[in-house]
Design an enzyme around this catalytic site. Structure first.
Site, PDB file in Angstrom:
ATOM      1  N   GLU A  78      19.798  19.313 -24.136  1.00  0.00           N
ATOM      2  CA  GLU A  78      19.661  17.934 -23.659  1.00  0.00           C
ATOM      3  C   GLU A  78      18.345  17.346 -24.161  1.00  0.00           C
ATOM      4  OE1 GLU A  78      19.794  17.361 -19.413  1.00  0.00           O
ATOM      5  OE2 GLU A  78      19.878  15.204 -19.626  1.00  0.00           O
ATOM      6  N   ALA A 108      13.241  22.556 -16.131  1.00  0.00           N
ATOM      7  CA  ALA A 108      14.393  23.439 -16.187  1.00  0.00           C
ATOM      8  C   ALA A 108      15.590  22.663 -16.719  1.00  0.00           C
ATOM      9  CB  ALA A 108      14.718  23.976 -14.793  1.00  0.00           C
ATOM     10  N   MET A 109      16.687  23.395 -16.973  1.00  0.00           N
ATOM     11  CA  MET A 109      17.865  22.753 -17.552  1.00  0.00           C
ATOM     12  C   MET A 109      19.137  23.334 -16.956  1.00  0.00           C
ATOM     13  SD  MET A 109      19.057  20.530 -19.620  1.00  0.00           S
ATOM     14  CE  MET A 109      20.821  20.268 -19.688  1.00  0.00           C
ATOM     15  N   GLU A 110      20.049  22.416 -16.619  1.00  0.00           N
ATOM     16  CA  GLU A 110      21.231  22.751 -15.825  1.00  0.00           C
ATOM     17  C   GLU A 110      22.440  23.220 -16.633  1.00  0.00           C
ATOM     18  OE1 GLU A 110      19.975  19.566 -16.248  1.00  0.00           O
ATOM     19  OE2 GLU A 110      21.592  18.097 -16.411  1.00  0.00           O
ATOM     20  N   HIS A 141      17.834  21.694  -7.463  1.00  0.00           N
ATOM     21  CA  HIS A 141      18.168  20.558  -8.319  1.00  0.00           C
ATOM     22  C   HIS A 141      19.111  20.984  -9.454  1.00  0.00           C
ATOM     23  CE1 HIS A 141      17.190  16.686 -10.403  1.00  0.00           C
ATOM     24  NE2 HIS A 141      17.464  17.420 -11.476  1.00  0.00           N
ATOM     25  N   GLU A 142      18.739  22.030 -10.162  1.00  0.00           N
ATOM     26  CA  GLU A 142      19.566  22.456 -11.304  1.00  0.00           C
ATOM     27  C   GLU A 142      20.926  22.946 -10.819  1.00  0.00           C
ATOM     28  OE1 GLU A 142      18.351  21.333 -13.903  1.00  0.00           O
ATOM     29  OE2 GLU A 142      16.275  21.212 -13.229  1.00  0.00           O
ATOM     30  N   HIS A 153      23.228  20.109 -10.005  1.00  0.00           N
ATOM     31  CA  HIS A 153      23.783  19.460 -11.194  1.00  0.00           C
ATOM     32  C   HIS A 153      25.178  19.994 -11.541  1.00  0.00           C
ATOM     33  CE1 HIS A 153      21.061  16.567 -12.868  1.00  0.00           C
ATOM     34  NE2 HIS A 153      20.061  17.391 -13.085  1.00  0.00           N
ATOM     35  N   GLU A 180      20.771  12.109 -12.718  1.00  0.00           N
ATOM     36  CA  GLU A 180      19.410  12.493 -12.322  1.00  0.00           C
ATOM     37  C   GLU A 180      18.982  11.891 -10.985  1.00  0.00           C
ATOM     38  OE1 GLU A 180      18.259  14.943 -13.436  1.00  0.00           O
ATOM     39  OE2 GLU A 180      19.024  15.184 -15.477  1.00  0.00           O
TER      40      GLU A 180
HETATM   41  N1  B3K Z   1      18.387  17.556 -17.288  1.00  0.00           N
HETATM   42  C1  B3K Z   1      17.143  18.228 -17.561  1.00  0.00           C
HETATM   43  C2  B3K Z   1      16.155  17.380 -18.272  1.00  0.00           C
HETATM   44  C3  B3K Z   1      16.358  17.320 -19.740  1.00  0.00           C
HETATM   45  C4  B3K Z   1      15.213  16.615 -20.413  1.00  0.00           C
HETATM   46  C5  B3K Z   1      15.492  16.382 -21.854  1.00  0.00           C
HETATM   47  N2  B3K Z   1      14.385  15.780 -22.530  1.00  0.00           N
HETATM   48  C6  B3K Z   1      16.522  18.786 -16.333  1.00  0.00           C
HETATM   49  C7  B3K Z   1      16.887  18.114 -15.066  1.00  0.00           C
HETATM   50  O1  B3K Z   1      16.660  16.952 -14.854  1.00  0.00           O
HETATM   51  O2  B3K Z   1      17.462  18.764 -14.244  1.00  0.00           O
HETATM   52 ZN    ZN Z   2      18.094  16.805 -13.275  1.00  0.00          ZN
END
Ligand code: B3K
Ligand code: ZN
Length: 877
Positions: free
Chosen positions: A122, A264-266, A299-300, A303, A322
């Protein structure tokens, strides 16, 4: 980079139904074979060329339905692969690419972090793995085969469920096959390969499905992941209970890496985390770290439904996932901890980050209408204001209609790439309300100001409240419409009792919430037995600035008696703000500063009567508005040195006036027994720290003595770092000794050293810039690691108002130098650092000119990334 506009959205000409990936991991030459099952999109243009996105890829081979593509059939550019005349029927494109994960310093796509292969896709990183329609409205089912050297990467993780694993005979290599049955956009793709330790448990969902949940961390750090694992299980349970959402795969993996551009990333079934938001132990993590880990793990995880099962049609809809997911994680933390304290902390962040952004050149709507670089729109506005908009929606339509609307959204939009319109339509239906004006919150930037005035008529026993709203102009939006503002309110009698809230039927008042949706509103309350003190915007019911000239004495009434704890806190903050403003004015004018004693008296009374009832709340009450808060309040021609001097004078006066009480409190709250990160224990430590911090401001010698003792005796990082943070503001040998001791103790732990870097960067003294420059040469520092850069340089630029804003401009020049040097390696982190200039126009003319010159130097640097050129360009516009 060209401007991308929401109004130009159109569907793709082709769809990709399934993706079969074969990834052969290699440190410098990873081979990726992607087999894409394509077909013309019925919503697209028949016969159109197919343009796949690519970035820093080397194409090895290309086949269509198994046959090598002739040179005339396609073209490759640095950013694309174009198939001139694709078949107008389903077809398979097989693309072989090669890439170098070790050379990937942007940390987008596939890269290596401390020897671990990991990915970040992302927003637009998948195009750095293979050529693809890299946009969120292309949903595909992925099957991924990952192959690697067994020694180098014994663990191989992908999205979805594990299918099969095995050896590649005679090569020392092995593979794992993963299948994700849920169609997803490519930004949710992930893989991991490496040597990692794990902690895991079986989670049984509400409907009885067993899920293996696991957290993988660098070798030897498993013990430090147990808190995150527990937070994950609690998040899963909470989402079942509160939103009726169950997890949907057989496994859920979280991997922590040490080089990561954000938190972090989901990714579906395979969240990848910055290890800062996973690893915790009593000795190495503070209470704040624990709370962040809990919130980000949640949070993750959340998602999975709000972001993954229902994703975004395009990146303009980012707040759809978000803002909603931040709202969900805030609710989770409120339920797990203290709701009022969480609200106060969230509003502090909102004001510090989002209000600041909204008041400057980078202001944009929660749903922007255009962008040049999407990575620059992962902002406080999209996230935090986006969450506030959801909260207002819930306040306006009520909890039950809100839940029905959420259920409808999950039911109707599951498996789709949706828009904010789709989302809001569910709530309009569920509540039977017209939400078209409410939608303005998504389209209009800027923080509305609500002004309030009132009149009490004792003979008629009526109380008239006049409200008005206006939103200041923001870039590209000169004219503003009124928004729908829920004003939760109450009337408080002199003695503290809650007065009845009666108004005529025509008044838009329901459940203590007044809806202000026009430019102005006048309401007359009847049967008001005494002159009331209005408590407006209870719980901070809308993300607005409230202007009301309440007398200090009225604010003290609210501070003491308001049944809404948020407004108790707010009343004390408002008085403190006034006192600091006056001190700042005097400092700027070169006059002696005198501090109104009534604030100290009110706090003394509070400490005597209420501090023990809720420690965490009391800690929030004792924490004065920050220098940045004050600068925003002043709004223009800001002299950060005067703000600092004025604020410090107030803090010293309070510390001196309350010294005995603070010392007693400090003694009473000393820790007993082993460290526990629970909310009550953390609250006790927070209050004890706030007491020490104020006490030290009033009496440096006593503060030093207590802090030195606390530092030495601490058995946990909250107490140790808290002591060090107090010492950081007390120049002298004790501070330097403690800093050296801390560095020695934790020399082998980069995450802990980040705290040490950050703290030194925020020392409000003239020598700090030199200290920061020196620290950039420290062996533990590296410009290649985002956490290090943010800790040292980010903390200096965002958390040290006087030294970043040095009158000679040297702070600005330093930041500009770092941004220019970092940009070619990691544009995302460089661009984020540059946003430290977002309020530069509020400065006094001398500093403003120096800031502008530094920004112009950045903007004029040849070969800038789209990320940095976008931020510098908009900042100067
Ligand atoms: N969705 C990711 C953020 C990605 C950022 C890309 N530049 C984490 C989050 O908001 O949960
Ligand atoms: Zn997020």
């Amino acid at each position: 980079a060209p401007v991308v506009r929401l109004e130009d959205y159109r569907p793709t000409d082709y769809l990709i139904d399934t993706v079969k990936l074969d990834v052969r991991l290699h440190p410098t030459a990873t081979r990726v074979t992607a087999e894409l099952a394509l077909r013309p999109n019925p919503k697209g243009t028949p016969g159109a060329a197919l343009t796949l996105d690519g970035d820093e890829l080397r194409l090895v081979s290309a086949r269509l339905d198994g046959v090598a593509l002739g040179a005339a059939a396609y073209a490759v550019t640095p950013s694309s692969l174009v198939l001139h005349a694709p078949p107008q029927r389903p077809f398979t494109l097989t693309l072989e690419t090669e890439l170098d994960p070790s050379a990937n310093t942007k940390l987008m796509g596939l890269y290596r972090s401390s020897g671990i292969y990991c990915t970040q896709c992302e927003a637009e990183g998948f195009r750095r793995i293979t050529y693809f329609l890299d946009r969120p409205d292309v949903l595909s089912v992925y099957t991924t085969r990952i192959e690697a050297d067994r020694e180098e990467a014994p663990l191989l993780l992908g999205n979805g469920n594990p299918v099969e694993r095995g050896e590649v005979p005679g090569t020392g290599r092995h593979y794992a096959l993963w299948h994700d049955p849920f169609p997803k956009p490519c930004y949710l793709f992930a893989l991991v390969g490496g040597r990692l330790d794990k902690v895991s448990q079986t989670y049984v969902t509400g409907s009885g499905r067993a899920v293996e949940i696991a957290i993988h961390v660098e070798a030897g750090k498993g013990e430090r992941a147990t808190y995150a694992l527990d937070a994950l299980a609690r998040s899963m349970r909470w989402d079942e209970k509160v939103f009726g959402r169950e997890y949907d795969l057989d496994v859920f993996n979280v991997v922590a890496v040490s080089d990561f551009n954000m938190g972090a990333m989901e990714n579906k079934g395979l969240n990848i985390f910055n290890d800062k938001y996973v690893l915790a132990s009593a000795e190495k993590a503070t209470d704040a770290d624990y709370a962040n880990i809990e919130a980000i793990i949640a949070h993750e995880y959340f998602h999975n439904w709000t972001g993954n099962r229902i994703t975004c049609r395009d990146w303009f809809q980012l707040c759809l996932k978000e803002g909603l997911t931040v709202f969900r994680d805030q609710e989770f933390s409120s339920d797990e901890r203290s709701r009022p304290v969480k609200r106060i902390a969230d509003v502090r962040t909102l004001r510090a980050q989002q209000f600041a952004e909204d008041a400057g050149p980078l202001a944009h709507p929660v749903r922007p209408a255009q962008y040049r670089e999407i990575n620059n729109f992962y902002t406080a506005t999209v996230y935090e204001k986006g969450a506030e908009v959801i909260r207002m929606l819930k306040t306006l339509i009520g909890a039950e209609a809100f839940r029905r609307g959420m259920d409808l959204y999950f039911e109707r939009c599951d498996g789709t790439a949706a828009t904010v319109e789709d989302f809001i339509a569910c709530f309009a239906e569920a509540s039977g309300r017209d939400l078209s004006q409410f939608f303005t919150w998504y389209e209009q930037a800027g923080t509305p100001t609500v002004t309030a005035s009132s009149h009490y008529d004792p003979a008629a026993r009526t109380y008239r409240l006049d409200l008005a709203q206006r939103t200041p102009p923001t870039p590209g939006q000169a004219e503003k419409r009124p928004v729908v503002i829920p004003v939760a309110l109450g009337l408080v009698g002199e003695s503290g009792r809650e007065l009845p809230l009666k108004a005529g039927n025509e008044v838009p008042l329901a459940n203590g919430v007044l809806t202000l949706d026009g430019p102005a509103l006048s309401v007359t309350f009847t049967d008001v037995p005494e002159r009331p003190v209005p408590s407006l915007l209870r719980g901070f019911s809308a993300p607005v600035r409230l202007e009301m000239d309440l007398a200090d004495e009225d604010l003290f009434v609210l501070f003491r008696h308001d049944r809404d704890p948020f407004n108790q806190w707010q009343a004390a903050q408002t008085v403190a703000t006034r006192v600091i403003l006056e001190a700042t004015r005097a400092a700027r004018a070169g006059q002696a500063i005198s501090v109104d004693a009534r604030l100290g008296e009110a706090l003394a009374h509070f400490l005597d009567s209420r501090a023990e009832a809720d420690h965490a709340f009391a800690a929030q009450v004792l924490a004065l508005p920050t220098e940045a808060d004050m600068a925003r309040e002043i709004g223009g021609d800001v002299d950060p040195d005067a703000v600092f001097t004025g604020r410090l004078a107030v803090k010293r006066a309070l510390g001196a006036a309350l010294a005995d009480r603070l010392a007693a409190l400090y003694g009473r709250l000393a820790s007993r027994g082993a460290y526990s990160p629970d909310a009550a224990s953390a609250g006790r430590r927070a209050l004890r720290h706030a007491a020490l911090d104020l006490l030290a401001a009033g009496d440096a010698a006593r503060g030093t003595e207590l802090a030195v003792a606390q530092f030495a005796a601490a058995d946990n990082m909250t107490d140790r770092f808290g002591a060090l943070a107090v010492l950081a503001h007390l120049p002298g040998a004790a501070r330097e000794t403690a800093l050296a001791d801390f560095a020695g103790r934790f020399h082998d732990d980069p995450l802990v050293l980040d705290k040490w870097f950050a703290l030194q960067a925020t020392i409000p003294e003239a020598g700090t810039l030199d200290r920061v420059r020196e620290l950039t040469r420290h062996p533990a520092f590296s410009m290649g690691n985002p956490n290090r850069v943010r800790s040292l340089v980010g903390s200096f630029a965002m958390g040290n108002a006087t030294q970043f804003n040095r009158a000679d401009g040297a702070g600005y020049d330093f930041l500009a130098d770092v941004v220019i040097a970092l940009d070619p390696k990691n544009p995302q982190v460089a661009a984020r650092l540059l946003t430290a200039f977002r309020t530069w126009r509020m400065l006094e003319p001398g500093r403003r000119a120096k800031a502008e010159a530094a920004l112009k130097r950045v903007a004029g640097t040849p070969g800038l990334s789209p990320d940095v050129s976008d931020i510098s360009g908009r900042s100067l516009a």
